[in-house]
Design an enzyme around this catalytic site. Structure first.
Site: not given
Length: 200
Positions: A76, A101, A74, A28, A122
């Site tokens: 999201n 990614d 983070f 990610h 996200n």
């Protein structure tokens, strides 16, 4: 500043990922890997900027000043950082390149595109919302492959790739960095063609 066919020059390159040592080597974080390597290649030092909710640097690529951003939120909540920086510097969405990614591409494959939906990503979802539901930013998609089962996606993206897959991902990241000057110099079609035909 060279503008592309639509009249927009890339002013901000954002790499997506999750902060923290436990996520550094996970699939990610491919966007983080790109921005970190781009900064090193052009002598930039990423430094924490609280007002932009991330680490930022300013580099010069073939006489083009470009800002780099690694959100410290983070994944999201990536839009918080992108929204803050684009608002402060008055950078239109079309002049932002988001590097992330991509499950739908195998490792070793990279694709450039402009606009489109979030595809379940996200980070992209939050950025689209933060930019006033504007989807027309540019994207560099770094292939990470798909686990083959949608129920395994979350676990898959938060794990380290195999040694072979990591080598393929590094190869496409290096090639993406190599064609970045063309992307900034107005030779977008050449950059796209080079990247899309690359096989590392």
């Amino acid at each position: 500043m060279v503008k592309d066919a639509q009249g927009y020059a890339i002013q901000l390159i954002v790499g997506l990922g999750n902060p923290g040592a436990q996520y550094e080597e996970t699939r990610h974080n491919a966007g983080f890997w790109f921005v970190e390597q781009l900064a090193r290649a052009y002598g930039g030092k990423l430094q924490a900027e609280k007002k932009f909710f991330g680490l930022t640097a300013r580099i010069n690529i073939d006489r083009h000043n470009v800002r780099l951003l690694k959100p410290s939120t983070f994944m999201n909540r990536s839009g918080q950082a992108v929204g803050a920086m684009s608002t402060f510097y008055k950078i239109p969405p079309e002049s932002i390149l988001i590097v992330h990614d991509e499950l739908d591409l195998p490792p070793g494959i990279g694709r450039l595109k402009q606009g489109g939906g979030h595809g379940g990503h996200n980070g992209l979802r939050d950025i689209i919302a933060a930019l006033g539901n504007c989807k027309n930013f540019q994207r560099l998609r770094i292939g990470i492959g798909h686990p083959g089962n949608s129920k395994e996606v979350v676990n898959y993206v938060l794990k380290k790739p195999s040694i072979a897959d990591k080598q393929r991902m590094n190869a496409i990241i290096n090639e993406s960095i190599r064609i970045t000057p063309e992307l900034l110099n107005g030779s977008r079609q050449k950059a796209v063609q080079t990247l899309h035909t690359f096989s590392g």
